[in-house]
Design a protein around this motif. Structure first.
Motif, PDB file in Angstrom:
ATOM      1  N   ILE A 280      -1.953   3.481  -5.692  1.00 27.46           N
ATOM      2  CA  ILE A 280      -1.959   3.349  -4.136  1.00 27.46           C
ATOM      3  C   ILE A 280      -1.716   1.915  -3.884  1.00 27.46           C
ATOM      4  CG2 ILE A 280      -3.576   3.231  -2.312  1.00 27.46           C
ATOM      5  CD1 ILE A 280      -5.171   5.564  -3.720  1.00 27.46           C
TER       6      ILE A 280
ATOM      7  N   VAL B 182       0.581  -1.196   0.036  1.00 26.77           N
ATOM      8  CA  VAL B 182      -0.034   0.177   0.091  1.00 26.77           C
ATOM      9  C   VAL B 182       0.674   1.380  -0.004  1.00 26.77           C
ATOM     10  CG1 VAL B 182      -1.822   1.191   1.349  1.00 26.77           C
ATOM     11  CG2 VAL B 182      -1.633  -1.220   1.368  1.00 26.77           C
ATOM     12  N   ASN B 183       0.741   2.027  -1.109  1.00 26.05           N
ATOM     13  CA  ASN B 183       1.552   3.073  -1.071  1.00 26.05           C
ATOM     14  C   ASN B 183       0.798   4.531  -0.895  1.00 26.05           C
ATOM     15  OD1 ASN B 183       4.034   1.984  -2.179  1.00 26.05           O
ATOM     16  ND2 ASN B 183       2.945   1.638  -4.080  1.00 26.05           N
ATOM     17  N   LEU B 184      -0.408   4.361  -0.072  1.00 27.41           N
ATOM     18  CA  LEU B 184      -1.263   5.370   0.289  1.00 27.41           C
ATOM     19  C   LEU B 184      -0.620   6.367   0.816  1.00 27.41           C
ATOM     20  CD1 LEU B 184      -4.139   6.645   0.072  1.00 27.41           C
ATOM     21  CD2 LEU B 184      -4.450   5.374   2.422  1.00 27.41           C
ATOM     22  N   ASP B 185       0.535   6.519   1.657  1.00 26.85           N
ATOM     23  CA  ASP B 185       1.246   7.273   2.281  1.00 26.85           C
ATOM     24  C   ASP B 185       2.093   8.101   1.319  1.00 26.85           C
ATOM     25  OD1 ASP B 185       2.912   4.946   2.022  1.00 26.85           O
ATOM     26  OD2 ASP B 185       3.931   5.496   3.985  1.00 26.85           O
TER      27      ASP B 185
ATOM     28  N   LYS C  50      -3.357   2.648   5.619  1.00 27.56           N
ATOM     29  CA  LYS C  50      -1.693   3.012   5.040  1.00 27.56           C
ATOM     30  C   LYS C  50      -0.762   2.085   5.303  1.00 27.56           C
ATOM     31  CE  LYS C  50      -0.756   7.072   6.453  1.00 27.56           C
ATOM     32  NZ  LYS C  50      -0.923   8.515   7.149  1.00 27.56           N
ATOM     33  N   ARG C  51      -0.978   1.278   6.497  1.00 19.50           N
ATOM     34  CA  ARG C  51       0.331   0.359   6.986  1.00 19.50           C
ATOM     35  C   ARG C  51       0.119  -1.027   6.278  1.00 19.50           C
ATOM     36  NH1 ARG C  51       0.237  -0.074  12.927  1.00 19.50           N
ATOM     37  NH2 ARG C  51      -1.769   0.862  12.698  1.00 19.50           N
TER      38      ARG C  51
ATOM     39  N   LEU D 257      -7.867   4.580   8.648  1.00 19.65           N
ATOM     40  CA  LEU D 257      -7.094   4.854   7.599  1.00 19.65           C
ATOM     41  C   LEU D 257      -5.610   4.608   7.871  1.00 19.65           C
ATOM     42  CD1 LEU D 257      -6.708   6.550   4.803  1.00 19.65           C
ATOM     43  CD2 LEU D 257      -6.720   8.458   6.091  1.00 19.65           C
ATOM     44  N   SER D 258      -5.220   4.805   9.102  1.00 14.97           N
ATOM     45  CA  SER D 258      -3.992   4.478   9.631  1.00 14.97           C
ATOM     46  C   SER D 258      -3.791   2.905   9.307  1.00 14.97           C
ATOM     47  CB  SER D 258      -3.426   4.872  11.059  1.00 14.97           C
ATOM     48  OG  SER D 258      -2.348   4.471  11.332  1.00 14.97           O
TER      49      SER D 258
ATOM     50  N   MET E 298      -0.346  10.468  -0.645  1.00 11.92           N
ATOM     51  CA  MET E 298      -0.703  11.642   0.220  1.00 11.92           C
ATOM     52  C   MET E 298       0.417  12.466   0.363  1.00 11.92           C
ATOM     53  SD  MET E 298      -3.087   9.605   3.117  1.00 11.92           S
ATOM     54  CE  MET E 298      -2.832  11.101   4.231  1.00 11.92           C
TER      55      MET E 298
ATOM     56  N   SER F  27      -3.711  12.910   6.812  1.00 12.51           N
ATOM     57  CA  SER F  27      -4.601  11.783   7.209  1.00 12.51           C
ATOM     58  C   SER F  27      -5.811  12.521   7.595  1.00 12.51           C
ATOM     59  CB  SER F  27      -3.943  11.027   8.158  1.00 12.51           C
ATOM     60  OG  SER F  27      -2.882  10.173   7.789  1.00 12.51           O
TER      61      SER F  27
END
Length: 70
Positions: free
Chosen positions: A62, A5-8, A36-37, A32-33, A11, A18
């Motif tokens: 993502i 997951v490359n969401l961070d 993201k992890r 969401l955290s 963002m 966040s």
């Protein structure tokens, strides 16, 4: 095989916090955290679509698939 997951990263590129993303898509910051992890077992398409709409990106930006090296 695993999904990264490359969401961070996305963002950070868009300078989105966040708190702002969670509020905009209607989930808690805690959930969401976890997303993201990569600590979730699944994500609803509705949630993924809301994230992509807000961040103006594609699901492939993502989520990334990698194969295990044997």
């Amino acid at each position: 095989m695993r999904i990264i997951v490359n969401l961070d990263v996305v963002m950070a590129q868009r300078k989105i916090r966040s708190k702002d993303l969670a509020s905009a898509i209607g989930i808690t910051e805690a959930n969401l955290s976890l997303l993201k992890r990569g600590k979730v077992k699944g994500v609803r398409f509705e949630t993924l679509a809301a994230i992509c709409h807000y961040l103006k990106c594609q699901p492939g930006d993502i989520l990334e698939f990698t194969e295990d090296e044997d």
